[in-house]
Design a protein around this motif. Sequence first.
Motif, PDB file in Angstrom:
ATOM      1  N   MET A 245       0.820  -1.254  -0.023  1.00  0.00           N
ATOM      2  CA  MET A 245      -0.030   0.101   0.005  1.00  0.00           C
ATOM      3  C   MET A 245       0.920   1.375  -0.034  1.00  0.00           C
ATOM      4  N   MET A 246       0.772   1.966  -0.999  1.00  0.00           N
ATOM      5  CA  MET A 246       1.832   3.132  -1.269  1.00  0.00           C
ATOM      6  C   MET A 246       1.062   4.212  -0.016  1.00  0.00           C
ATOM      7  N   MET A 247       2.115   5.023   0.409  1.00  0.00           N
ATOM      8  CA  MET A 247       2.017   5.950   1.384  1.00  0.00           C
ATOM      9  C   MET A 247       2.221   7.150   0.775  1.00  0.00           C
ATOM     10  N   LYS A 248       1.300   8.199   0.889  1.00  0.00           N
ATOM     11  CA  LYS A 248       1.616   9.630   0.063  1.00  0.00           C
ATOM     12  C   LYS A 248       1.550  10.278   1.444  1.00  0.00           C
ATOM     13  N   PHE A 249       2.300  11.343   1.564  1.00  0.00           N
ATOM     14  CA  PHE A 249       2.557  12.271   2.427  1.00  0.00           C
ATOM     15  C   PHE A 249       2.891  13.894   1.971  1.00  0.00           C
ATOM     16  N   THR A 250       2.305  14.839   2.652  1.00  0.00           N
ATOM     17  CA  THR A 250       2.458  16.299   2.166  1.00  0.00           C
ATOM     18  C   THR A 250       3.074  17.187   3.333  1.00  0.00           C
ATOM     19  N   HIS A 251       3.457  18.366   3.070  1.00  0.00           N
ATOM     20  CA  HIS A 251       4.082  19.282   4.064  1.00  0.00           C
ATOM     21  C   HIS A 251       5.497  18.524   4.511  1.00  0.00           C
ATOM     22  N   VAL A 252       6.220  17.788   3.848  1.00  0.00           N
ATOM     23  CA  VAL A 252       7.499  17.218   4.312  1.00  0.00           C
ATOM     24  C   VAL A 252       8.582  18.319   3.762  1.00  0.00           C
ATOM     25  N   ASP A 253       9.516  18.738   4.808  1.00  0.00           N
ATOM     26  CA  ASP A 253      10.586  19.667   4.310  1.00  0.00           C
ATOM     27  C   ASP A 253      11.839  18.549   4.061  1.00  0.00           C
ATOM     28  N   TRP A 254      11.792  18.223   2.620  1.00  0.00           N
ATOM     29  CA  TRP A 254      12.802  17.289   2.333  1.00  0.00           C
ATOM     30  C   TRP A 254      14.266  17.926   2.391  1.00  0.00           C
ATOM     31  N   LYS A 255      14.476  19.087   2.030  1.00  0.00           N
ATOM     32  CA  LYS A 255      15.695  19.515   2.525  1.00  0.00           C
ATOM     33  C   LYS A 255      16.355  19.502   3.820  1.00  0.00           C
ATOM     34  N   ARG A 311       8.742  16.444  -4.994  1.00  0.00           N
ATOM     35  CA  ARG A 311       8.564  17.821  -5.134  1.00  0.00           C
ATOM     36  C   ARG A 311       7.430  18.729  -4.547  1.00  0.00           C
ATOM     37  N   ASP A 312       7.594  19.959  -4.006  1.00  0.00           N
ATOM     38  CA  ASP A 312       6.508  20.570  -3.605  1.00  0.00           C
ATOM     39  C   ASP A 312       6.260  20.083  -2.169  1.00  0.00           C
ATOM     40  N   GLY A 313       7.178  19.316  -1.379  1.00  0.00           N
ATOM     41  CA  GLY A 313       6.514  19.003  -0.131  1.00  0.00           C
ATOM     42  C   GLY A 313       5.953  17.536  -0.193  1.00  0.00           C
ATOM     43  N   GLU A 314       5.834  17.005  -1.261  1.00  0.00           N
ATOM     44  CA  GLU A 314       5.119  15.834  -1.289  1.00  0.00           C
ATOM     45  C   GLU A 314       6.182  14.566  -1.565  1.00  0.00           C
ATOM     46  N   VAL A 315       5.777  13.548  -0.793  1.00  0.00           N
ATOM     47  CA  VAL A 315       6.671  12.324  -0.678  1.00  0.00           C
ATOM     48  C   VAL A 315       5.555  11.173  -0.880  1.00  0.00           C
ATOM     49  N   LEU A 316       6.309  10.316  -1.549  1.00  0.00           N
ATOM     50  CA  LEU A 316       5.578   8.795  -1.814  1.00  0.00           C
ATOM     51  C   LEU A 316       6.263   7.758  -1.526  1.00  0.00           C
TER      52      LEU A 316
END
Length: 547
Positions: A245-255, A311-316
Amino acid sequence: MRLRNSRVQLVIALAVILIALSVFSYSKIGLKQANVEPAVVTVPTSTHQDSPTTSEAPPTPPVETKNTYPSEQFDVVVIGSELEGLYLARAAADEGLKVKVLDPHKAFGGQILQSQMLFLDETRDDQGHLLVQGRAKELFDGFRNAKIRKLSEFSTYMDKLVKNIPVESGVILNDIEQINTPDSMHKVVSIVYTTEKNEKKKITAGYWVDNSDYAALISRLDAKRLPGLEKFYGQKDIEYMSAGMMMKFTHVDWKKFSTTFNALKPEEKSKQFGGGSVNDSYAIGLSGMTKAYHPSNDRVFLRGLNAVNQRDGEVLINALLVYTVDPSKPESIQEAVTLGNKETASILGHFRKTLPGWEHAELGELPTYPYVREYNHYEMDYVLKPSDLLSGAMFWDNVSIGGYPLDLQGTSANKWGIEMGRPDKYGMPLRSFLLKNYDNVIAAGKNVGSSAIAYGSTRIQPNTSLAAESIGVILGQLHGKQKLREITPEEMAKLQQYLAAHYQIKLTGVTGTNKISGWNEDEIRKLDSGEITYPSYVKTRKKPAVK
């Protein structure tokens, strides 16, 4: 007296006339009845029909009741909309064939669009050289270069693959018409199916391609199922590799995530996260951190990360496993979705506490379908084995050059899974995509002819995508004048040259490292059966003494 006699004669004459008229009338009626033909009525076996009423005038014979559905004829019909088989559809259409896609799923796009499995695994050889070829290279290059990372970008790419190719989604396969050929093969002639609007249609084709994630066509045919992982693990019941089950998250500060992680010393990385790596695009491993998470039940498991920065704080992230999922059962699929998405919400809390840059992370759009890794394996004309892969075998009828570790993802019997060896590169023959004993059925994607152990590598998308595209081109070149099985080595060599010249697909003149050179027959047999686990065995293997 004369008068009386005259009257008697008149009465007699009238009586004779009346009798004659009666006889004539009766004869005429009899002739009319004799000329009435009996009505011929065809009664469908599946419906009840009352007998017609009898009348003097013959009834109008009813139209014979046959299943006459709207009918279409195509050169190639692809069942399912997984990425791999769409390459076959595109190539065949570009080569001039008439192609249609029938999708048993209600929504288009398979594991890419519906499961959101947007973390792509590249194939490389031991020297790190990229093995991805054909149309798939555009996708994989775009993914690596961060140009194709989001769901909308993948959707745009897949729409290009099926441009001007008719696609019907949400179909139900009803009746599959088969015949036996003079050479004792089976042949699929036509399929009657129900559309999403509950209309019945009939479709005929020269070739049928099973491009589904649960062998929607092949499982309905006279096909032999090969032993699965249940044999390898000694299980009584059939079980497939875990679904994801793929997990999608937003508002992540990847840097912040990447900078903080890479500022740590190796021992600190190991202590806090269990090692792994994080760069501008990917986070791999961090299995110490995932081990610290305690799942809510035994059917779900959080393994090491395969995370991509969209990109844009989105991580999969591809890391959440769901065990004992049967992709052929809708209720099992829905149960996996419920279990997985519920667990994702809980995992979010764990990530917020343990990963730098994730303090304000939120749940993104959750998938409505699991990432199905495996279903039944069916016998093809040639079944690829671990020894083929690890020996770097090449075949005269190569349609793909494959690579990737023999990666058996977890099951309930072995939750972490196991790696059974790392090939350099190997060939994949056309015969591994032709259903045994069938004249015109092709396997695509997850349906590749492979043992359950070899499937750990053969299943990877670039491997079967290239095979599908090559087969699509070959079908176009044959254009119905010759069967795939009838191709000779000399003809195949010319077709491979055509693929190289027109599609930059190189299938010949490639050499793979033989990693089982010098092994005896017993060792190879045990390798193929799973009795030998290559990575551990080669470290202790005693080479035979040179005489």
